[in-house]
Design a protein around this motif. Sequence first.
Motif, PDB file in Angstrom:
ATOM      1  N   ASN A 105      23.211  69.950  -6.625  1.00 28.88           N
ATOM      2  CA  ASN A 105      21.799  69.520  -6.713  1.00 28.88           C
ATOM      3  C   ASN A 105      21.347  68.812  -7.982  1.00 28.88           C
ATOM      4  O   ASN A 105      21.094  69.554  -8.964  1.00 28.88           O
ATOM      5  CB  ASN A 105      20.845  70.699  -6.206  1.00 28.88           C
ATOM      6  N   LEU A 106      21.482  67.464  -7.850  1.00 28.84           N
ATOM      7  CA  LEU A 106      21.017  66.892  -9.354  1.00 28.84           C
ATOM      8  C   LEU A 106      19.470  66.958  -9.486  1.00 28.84           C
ATOM      9  O   LEU A 106      18.529  66.648  -8.344  1.00 28.84           O
ATOM     10  CB  LEU A 106      21.417  65.402  -9.254  1.00 28.84           C
ATOM     11  N   SER A 107      19.088  66.919 -10.651  1.00 26.86           N
ATOM     12  CA  SER A 107      17.621  66.733 -10.961  1.00 26.86           C
ATOM     13  C   SER A 107      17.520  65.325 -11.773  1.00 26.86           C
ATOM     14  O   SER A 107      18.625  64.833 -12.144  1.00 26.86           O
ATOM     15  CB  SER A 107      17.114  67.783 -11.879  1.00 26.86           C
ATOM     16  N   LYS A 108      16.346  64.804 -12.018  1.00 28.23           N
ATOM     17  CA  LYS A 108      16.338  63.470 -12.460  1.00 28.23           C
ATOM     18  C   LYS A 108      16.738  63.473 -13.740  1.00 28.23           C
ATOM     19  O   LYS A 108      16.662  64.302 -14.616  1.00 28.23           O
ATOM     20  CB  LYS A 108      14.810  63.299 -12.791  1.00 28.23           C
ATOM     21  N   GLY A 109      17.771  62.323 -14.072  1.00 33.70           N
ATOM     22  CA  GLY A 109      18.551  62.166 -15.420  1.00 33.70           C
ATOM     23  C   GLY A 109      19.716  63.018 -15.600  1.00 33.70           C
ATOM     24  O   GLY A 109      20.692  62.784 -16.475  1.00 33.70           O
ATOM     25  N   GLN A 110      20.208  63.845 -14.485  1.00 38.78           N
ATOM     26  CA  GLN A 110      21.201  64.807 -14.629  1.00 38.78           C
ATOM     27  C   GLN A 110      22.360  63.750 -14.299  1.00 38.78           C
ATOM     28  O   GLN A 110      22.412  62.881 -13.617  1.00 38.78           O
ATOM     29  CB  GLN A 110      21.264  65.944 -13.675  1.00 38.78           C
ATOM     30  N   GLN A 111      23.588  64.069 -14.837  1.00 44.28           N
ATOM     31  CA  GLN A 111      24.880  63.412 -14.797  1.00 44.28           C
ATOM     32  C   GLN A 111      26.092  64.322 -14.612  1.00 44.28           C
ATOM     33  O   GLN A 111      25.889  65.235 -14.950  1.00 44.28           O
ATOM     34  CB  GLN A 111      24.997  62.702 -16.160  1.00 44.28           C
ATOM     35  N   ILE A 112      26.896  63.804 -13.600  1.00 42.79           N
ATOM     36  CA  ILE A 112      28.139  64.651 -13.424  1.00 42.79           C
ATOM     37  C   ILE A 112      29.386  63.590 -13.257  1.00 42.79           C
ATOM     38  O   ILE A 112      29.219  62.310 -13.087  1.00 42.79           O
ATOM     39  CB  ILE A 112      28.173  65.157 -12.007  1.00 42.79           C
ATOM     40  N   SER A 113      30.494  64.298 -13.686  1.00 43.80           N
ATOM     41  CA  SER A 113      31.774  63.452 -13.721  1.00 43.80           C
ATOM     42  C   SER A 113      32.385  63.255 -12.077  1.00 43.80           C
ATOM     43  O   SER A 113      32.131  64.351 -11.355  1.00 43.80           O
ATOM     44  CB  SER A 113      32.826  64.009 -14.528  1.00 43.80           C
ATOM     45  N   LEU A 114      32.869  62.042 -11.870  1.00 44.50           N
ATOM     46  CA  LEU A 114      33.551  62.044 -10.688  1.00 44.50           C
ATOM     47  C   LEU A 114      34.940  62.470 -10.626  1.00 44.50           C
ATOM     48  O   LEU A 114      35.615  61.985  -9.825  1.00 44.50           O
ATOM     49  CB  LEU A 114      33.228  60.800  -9.939  1.00 44.50           C
ATOM     50  N   GLY A 168      36.008  58.735 -19.218  1.00 43.13           N
ATOM     51  CA  GLY A 168      36.941  59.658 -18.420  1.00 43.13           C
ATOM     52  C   GLY A 168      36.834  59.331 -16.976  1.00 43.13           C
ATOM     53  O   GLY A 168      37.255  60.106 -16.170  1.00 43.13           O
ATOM     54  N   GLY A 169      36.451  58.015 -16.462  1.00 42.65           N
ATOM     55  CA  GLY A 169      36.265  57.556 -15.302  1.00 42.65           C
ATOM     56  C   GLY A 169      34.980  57.206 -15.045  1.00 42.65           C
ATOM     57  O   GLY A 169      33.835  57.376 -15.645  1.00 42.65           O
ATOM     58  N   TRP A 170      34.623  57.466 -13.486  1.00 44.57           N
ATOM     59  CA  TRP A 170      33.249  56.988 -12.966  1.00 44.57           C
ATOM     60  C   TRP A 170      32.418  58.392 -13.424  1.00 44.57           C
ATOM     61  O   TRP A 170      33.030  59.418 -12.975  1.00 44.57           O
ATOM     62  CB  TRP A 170      33.294  56.664 -11.783  1.00 44.57           C
ATOM     63  N   GLN A 171      31.216  58.222 -13.424  1.00 42.52           N
ATOM     64  CA  GLN A 171      30.044  59.248 -13.555  1.00 42.52           C
ATOM     65  C   GLN A 171      28.975  59.014 -12.775  1.00 42.52           C
ATOM     66  O   GLN A 171      28.702  57.625 -12.351  1.00 42.52           O
ATOM     67  CB  GLN A 171      29.670  59.365 -14.806  1.00 42.52           C
ATOM     68  N   LEU A 172      28.398  59.810 -12.088  1.00 49.64           N
ATOM     69  CA  LEU A 172      26.963  59.686 -11.313  1.00 49.64           C
ATOM     70  C   LEU A 172      25.809  60.211 -12.050  1.00 49.64           C
ATOM     71  O   LEU A 172      25.837  61.500 -12.701  1.00 49.64           O
ATOM     72  CB  LEU A 172      27.161  60.457 -10.096  1.00 49.64           C
ATOM     73  N   GLN A 173      24.786  59.409 -12.304  1.00 48.22           N
ATOM     74  CA  GLN A 173      23.630  59.960 -12.825  1.00 48.22           C
ATOM     75  C   GLN A 173      22.420  59.991 -11.858  1.00 48.22           C
ATOM     76  O   GLN A 173      22.263  58.688 -11.330  1.00 48.22           O
ATOM     77  CB  GLN A 173      23.297  59.019 -14.142  1.00 48.22           C
ATOM     78  N   ALA A 174      21.676  60.743 -11.940  1.00 48.82           N
ATOM     79  CA  ALA A 174      20.484  60.634 -10.919  1.00 48.82           C
ATOM     80  C   ALA A 174      19.337  60.129 -11.997  1.00 48.82           C
ATOM     81  O   ALA A 174      19.153  60.472 -13.056  1.00 48.82           O
ATOM     82  CB  ALA A 174      19.976  62.069 -10.454  1.00 48.82           C
ATOM     83  N   ILE A 175      18.727  58.996 -11.136  1.00 44.75           N
ATOM     84  CA  ILE A 175      17.680  58.388 -12.165  1.00 44.75           C
ATOM     85  C   ILE A 175      16.209  58.798 -11.410  1.00 44.75           C
ATOM     86  O   ILE A 175      15.517  59.218 -12.325  1.00 44.75           O
ATOM     87  CB  ILE A 175      17.866  56.829 -11.801  1.00 44.75           C
TER      88      ILE A 175
END
Length: 194
Positions: free
Chosen positions: A4-13, A167-174
């Motif tokens: 569960n992402l919060s605003k601004g948090q980023q995760i690696s895919l 390291g590849g694609w990442q997802l960031q919640a804006i």
Amino acid sequence: MSVNLSKGQQISLSKSDGSALTAVRMGLGWQGAQRKGFLAKLAGSRDIDLDASALLFGGRQLADVAFFQHLTSDDGSVRHLGDNLTGGSGAGDDDEVILVDLDRVPGHVDQIVFTVNSFTGQTFAEVQNAFCRLVDENTGQELARYTLSGGGSYTAQIMAKLHRGTGGWQLQAIGEPAAGRTFQDLLPAIVEHL
């Protein structure tokens, strides 16, 4: 397991075995907020027409887009599966879906920004249970979810972005509120997040 992402948090895919994801689905779900007042129970909730868009950027330059009037990016790497004019799932199922074939995204595209806007101009105060989620298209496993909270008097939101890292694609919640009925209206606000 989903994050569960919060605003601004980023995760690696990257997958747990170190390999990279090849295809993802960005799902958007929402419901119209319950009406208030004496006849509210009879009238039920409102139909809300939210539109998901995927904007492909090379640096700060818009390279392509997939949205309800242009369902597939010119290179075919991003596909919008169609417009939902009412919403309604909001509890877990997707009302609009955008598929991204990460292996086919052209090398000059380094960011894909996902936006949501109210085409009919209704504000997010009239929306409830809105979310976007990223799913591994090959396994169906939900990887991350960003829940829209707080309603508000704005008509759009810059939800999240995929971007290429070392390291590849990442997802960031804006999760940035904005004003506009179309993705074109949001471009000045999106540039701040590239």
